[in-house]
Design an enzyme around this catalytic site. Structure first.
Site, PDB file in Angstrom:
ATOM      1  N   TYR A 148       2.132 -14.317   0.414  1.00  0.00           N
ATOM      2  CA  TYR A 148       2.829 -13.342   1.283  1.00  0.00           C
ATOM      3  C   TYR A 148       1.856 -12.336   1.804  1.00  0.00           C
ATOM      4  O   TYR A 148       2.400 -11.434   2.557  1.00  0.00           O
ATOM      5  CB  TYR A 148       4.180 -12.681   0.785  1.00  0.00           C
ATOM      6  CG  TYR A 148       5.011 -13.804   0.445  1.00  0.00           C
ATOM      7  CD1 TYR A 148       5.581 -14.300   1.349  1.00  0.00           C
ATOM      8  CD2 TYR A 148       5.420 -14.094  -0.788  1.00  0.00           C
ATOM      9  CE1 TYR A 148       6.729 -15.415   1.086  1.00  0.00           C
ATOM     10  CE2 TYR A 148       6.520 -15.176  -1.028  1.00  0.00           C
ATOM     11  CZ  TYR A 148       7.168 -15.798   0.076  1.00  0.00           C
ATOM     12  OH  TYR A 148       7.905 -16.563  -0.349  1.00  0.00           O
ATOM     13  N   ASP A 208       9.227 -18.088 -10.380  1.00  0.00           N
ATOM     14  CA  ASP A 208       8.520 -19.575 -10.899  1.00  0.00           C
ATOM     15  C   ASP A 208       7.110 -19.063 -11.835  1.00  0.00           C
ATOM     16  O   ASP A 208       6.909 -19.901 -12.849  1.00  0.00           O
ATOM     17  CB  ASP A 208       7.996 -20.401  -9.988  1.00  0.00           C
ATOM     18  CG  ASP A 208       9.074 -20.832  -8.938  1.00  0.00           C
ATOM     19  OD1 ASP A 208       9.753 -22.102  -9.216  1.00  0.00           O
ATOM     20  OD2 ASP A 208       9.415 -20.303  -7.953  1.00  0.00           O
ATOM     21  N   HIS A 451      -2.139 -20.641  -0.576  1.00  0.00           N
ATOM     22  CA  HIS A 451      -1.011 -21.254   0.087  1.00  0.00           C
ATOM     23  C   HIS A 451      -0.054 -20.184   1.110  1.00  0.00           C
ATOM     24  O   HIS A 451      -0.405 -19.091   0.808  1.00  0.00           O
ATOM     25  CB  HIS A 451      -0.120 -22.154  -0.820  1.00  0.00           C
ATOM     26  CG  HIS A 451       0.666 -20.841  -1.797  1.00  0.00           C
ATOM     27  ND1 HIS A 451       1.834 -20.279  -1.492  1.00  0.00           N
ATOM     28  CD2 HIS A 451       0.294 -20.493  -3.049  1.00  0.00           C
ATOM     29  CE1 HIS A 451       2.224 -19.423  -2.366  1.00  0.00           C
ATOM     30  NE2 HIS A 451       1.073 -19.611  -3.361  1.00  0.00           N
ATOM     31  N   TYR A 532      13.338 -15.896   5.620  1.00  0.00           N
ATOM     32  CA  TYR A 532      13.822 -14.897   4.700  1.00  0.00           C
ATOM     33  C   TYR A 532      12.856 -14.148   4.165  1.00  0.00           C
ATOM     34  O   TYR A 532      13.262 -12.764   4.010  1.00  0.00           O
ATOM     35  CB  TYR A 532      14.855 -15.520   3.662  1.00  0.00           C
ATOM     36  CG  TYR A 532      13.842 -15.742   2.314  1.00  0.00           C
ATOM     37  CD1 TYR A 532      13.140 -16.927   2.013  1.00  0.00           C
ATOM     38  CD2 TYR A 532      13.892 -15.057   1.302  1.00  0.00           C
ATOM     39  CE1 TYR A 532      12.446 -17.102   1.304  1.00  0.00           C
ATOM     40  CE2 TYR A 532      13.349 -15.024   0.245  1.00  0.00           C
ATOM     41  CZ  TYR A 532      12.524 -16.203  -0.013  1.00  0.00           C
ATOM     42  OH  TYR A 532      11.754 -16.401  -1.245  1.00  0.00           O
ATOM     43  N   ARG A 533      11.601 -14.651   4.533  1.00  0.00           N
ATOM     44  CA  ARG A 533      10.212 -13.799   4.073  1.00  0.00           C
ATOM     45  C   ARG A 533       9.124 -14.326   4.570  1.00  0.00           C
ATOM     46  O   ARG A 533       9.038 -15.732   4.842  1.00  0.00           O
ATOM     47  CB  ARG A 533      10.623 -14.077   2.491  1.00  0.00           C
ATOM     48  CG  ARG A 533       9.388 -13.119   1.677  1.00  0.00           C
ATOM     49  CD  ARG A 533       9.866 -13.256   0.054  1.00  0.00           C
ATOM     50  NE  ARG A 533       9.037 -12.409  -0.678  1.00  0.00           N
ATOM     51  CZ  ARG A 533       8.813 -12.726  -2.013  1.00  0.00           C
ATOM     52  NH1 ARG A 533       9.451 -13.848  -2.657  1.00  0.00           N
ATOM     53  NH2 ARG A 533       7.941 -11.913  -2.814  1.00  0.00           N
TER      54      ARG A 533
END
Ligand code: ADP
Length: 606
Positions: A148, A208, A451, A532-533
């Protein structure tokens, strides 16, 4: 996997606030060895641009003078100029200088300096300093929201406020109220270990991977997998430094406790009285959260399980079975539905072990490889966990098994039915609040892996699931990238999470990944689905899709931003919210700017 690594072990939790608990020392060495052995990029490359990158509208002389002042306020040791080579590191030893998982060129999203406040008062002083000099600041807690943007500021040259390094105390654990109060630098690992040390019968809820900040993850609206998995919904009470430097307590914290104590219900009742203000401090740039309360779950029995489905086409039917189970709250947590390709990736083995060709791994190759795994040649796998006493868990499992038996070939398995190295044992830990590291393993899929997540919110309904899946699958094929879907399915909506794994050394792969993100955001939004993000470089694009009523929501957010932060110093651009000073001046990324940056064009005003 060999553990006799040539890499030094990651720091331990006893040595460093952001370190790894002793119980995971060996797993840490294995994970580090595996990831760094699959790296062909050098640890760092010489920086091409002027260092440090100065803040916008600031000369180098002005920057030097302002930084000198900051060093006087915080002490020289607590102000680090970002002028050294950039090192991506890995999860447990991540940099706070840039985005370690760069999708634009590594040097694009860099700070000018990183500062380490040791108290709320010092955070206030930094904010006042930023207002005085018009220098943007960008707060982070641990900086482990990988995928992110990590620790990178949206505006290059901003000063990053690394809150975690010196503000990492667990201020309170209230065993009776089943809650805690933490500072930004408390990781899931640290909170969990402290609860174990005190032998309290309480669970935390972890994502996670357990190295992130409990506070930072909650305000970025991250999720976990126990019944307390919605982190923001389970926070209670905040203390916030506003962009003016003023201090605010939300919820019951606004009512002073007796004789100057904290209010006794600060961690008990969320909204208190009047408008519920906490929401505007999540996924925003309206304040710096310096303390936050979180609810903890009383420990209970639990049973994880998985259900496999034989055919790709079973997907819509699986969603239809999950919906009523989830709406009746029969499912104990938010279950995950993963495609079998994820079973290959989570083994930690590189993609090249399963497929030697170029381009996305073909379905046949996935089938052949899956056949040799414990799970077999299946298509979708449902991971769930049930909670309660043994008799109730057994009834719940019967009802769930029965519901899924409508799908031909569905097969339930418990951890005891699967080998010790199967990831279900790891899921069972996560789903009972034990923070772990293993979910990093799929990063080994390609060399130099990084990622991006694409995560639209989709109704829990067959036709919508199919619509989104078709768009996502078609665009992945168009850009020649592996489709790695995991769905977190609730009763009314699901987070359809696609994990785009790319090789950081390949400009071409980065360009295709960025284009894929851009097109998925636009195409799914045209059908009514929104994320959502998202990563900081795609936040303008995602925010731009929430444009009902002539952008009424963004205009509302801008009104709040300009009122709270008239000088536009706090995290400009975060979540697509630009203060007046930056708005419409070429900072917004609405098109191919990320791809253009890979061709050498700078992000930001021309
Ligand atoms: P993690 O918890 O995963 O380590 P970060 O510390 O990177 O996450 O936080 C995620 C993002 O949330 C940051 O990039 C930042 O924009 C925002 N953020 C984190 N901590 C704070 C905070 N204390 N106050 C305001 N914003 C924050």
């Amino acid at each position: 996997m060999a553990t006799n690594s040539s890499f030094p072990p990651p720091p331990s939790l006893s040595a460093k606030y952001s370190g790894l608990p002793e119980r995971l020392a060996e797993a840490g060495i294995e994970s580090k060895t595996r990831l760094l052995s699959n790296r062909t990029l050098p640890a760092s490359v010489p920086r091409q641009s002027d260092v440090p990158r100065v803040p916008p509208d600031t000369t180098r002389a002005e920057f030097n003078q302002a930084i000198g002042e900051l060093q006087q306020i915080l002490g020289v040791d607590n102000v680090a100029i970002n002028d050294k080579p950039l090192v991506d590191g890995w999860y447990m030893e991540h940099p706070n200088t840039h985005d370690a998982f760069h999708i634009a060129p590594q040097e694009e999203l860099v700070s000018s300096a990183v500062v380490y406040p040791g108290s709320v008062e010092e955070v206030q002083s930094i904010v006042r300093w930023a207002n005085k000099h018009g220098i943007p600041v960008y707060p982070i807690s641990m900086g482990r929201n990988i995928g992110y943007g990590g620790t990178a500021p949206r505006v290059p040259g901003s000063v990053v406020i690394d809150l975690g390094r010196r503000m990492n105390r667990i201020l309170n654990i209230d065993a009776e109220n089943a809650s805690c109060l933490v500072e930004p630098g408390v990781s899931y690992f640290a909170l969990y270990e402290e609860i174990q040390r005190r032998k309290l019968p309480l669970w935390i809820d972890t994502p996670d991977v357990g190295g992130g900040s409990v506070l930072g993850n909650a305000i970025d609206r991250g999720v976990g997998y126990t019944p307390y998995g919605d982190h923001f919904a389970n926070h209670c009470g905040m203390e916030i430094v506003l962009p003016s430097g003023e201090l605010l307590r939300t919820g019951m914290g606004a009512l002073p406790g007796k004789d100057g104590a904290d209010n006794p219900t600060w961690q008990s009742f969320q909204p208190a009285y009047g408008p519920y203000s906490d929401g505007i401090f999540s996924q925003s740039n309206f304040g710096i959260v310096v303390r936050m309360g979180m609810w903890l779950m009383p420990e209970t029995n639990h049973q994880s399980y998985l259900i496999t489905f034989p055919r790709d086409e079973d997907f819509p039917d699986i969603i239809e079975v999950i919906r009523p189970l989830a709406q009746r709250r029969l499912l104990g947590n938010i279950p995950q539905l993963r495609h079998v390709v994820q079973e290959l990736a989570i083994t930690g083995r590189p993609k090249s072990d399963f497929y030697k060709g170029s381009g996305p791994i073909p379905r046949d190759a996935i089938r052949q490889s899956a056949a040799s795994l414990a799970i077999g040649d299946v298509s979708w796998i449902f991971y769930g966990t049930q909670y309660g006493d043994a008799a109730s868990i057994s009834t719940q499992l019967e009802l769930i098994r029965d519901a899924f038996s409508k799908i031909h070939g569905a097969k339930m398995r418990l951890p005891k039915d699967l080998p010790a190295d199967h990831c279900i044992h790891n899921r069972a830990n996560i789903c009972s609040g034990v923070p772990v590291l293993r979910d990093l393993d799929w990063l080994n899929w390609v060399p130099n892996a990084a990622h991006l997540f694409f995560s639209p919110i989709v109704p829990t309904r067959a036709r919508d699931a199919r619509a989104v899946h078709d768009i996502v699958a078609r665009l992945h094929a168009k850009y020649g990238l592996d489709l790695l879907p995991t769905l977190c399915v609730a009763g009314r909506e699901m987070h359809y999470i696609v994990n785009i794994v790319y090789d950081r050394s390949s400009v071409d792969e980065k360009r295709r990944s960025a284009a894929l993100m851009r097109e998925m955001i636009a195409e799914t939004a045209a059908e009514g689905y929104g994320e959502y993000r998202t990563h900081i470089l795609f936040q303008d694009m995602v925010a731009g899709t929430y444009n009902w009523g002539n952008n009424a929501l963004m205009r509302f957010n801008e009104t709040i931003k300009d009122a709270l932060d008239p000088n536009g110093i706090l995290a400009p651009g975060r979540n697509g919210i630009w203060p007046r000073r930056f708005r419409g001046k070429g900072w917004e990324i609405k098109g191919t700017e990320v791809e253009d940056a890979l061709d050498g064009k700078r992000i930001g005003p021309k």
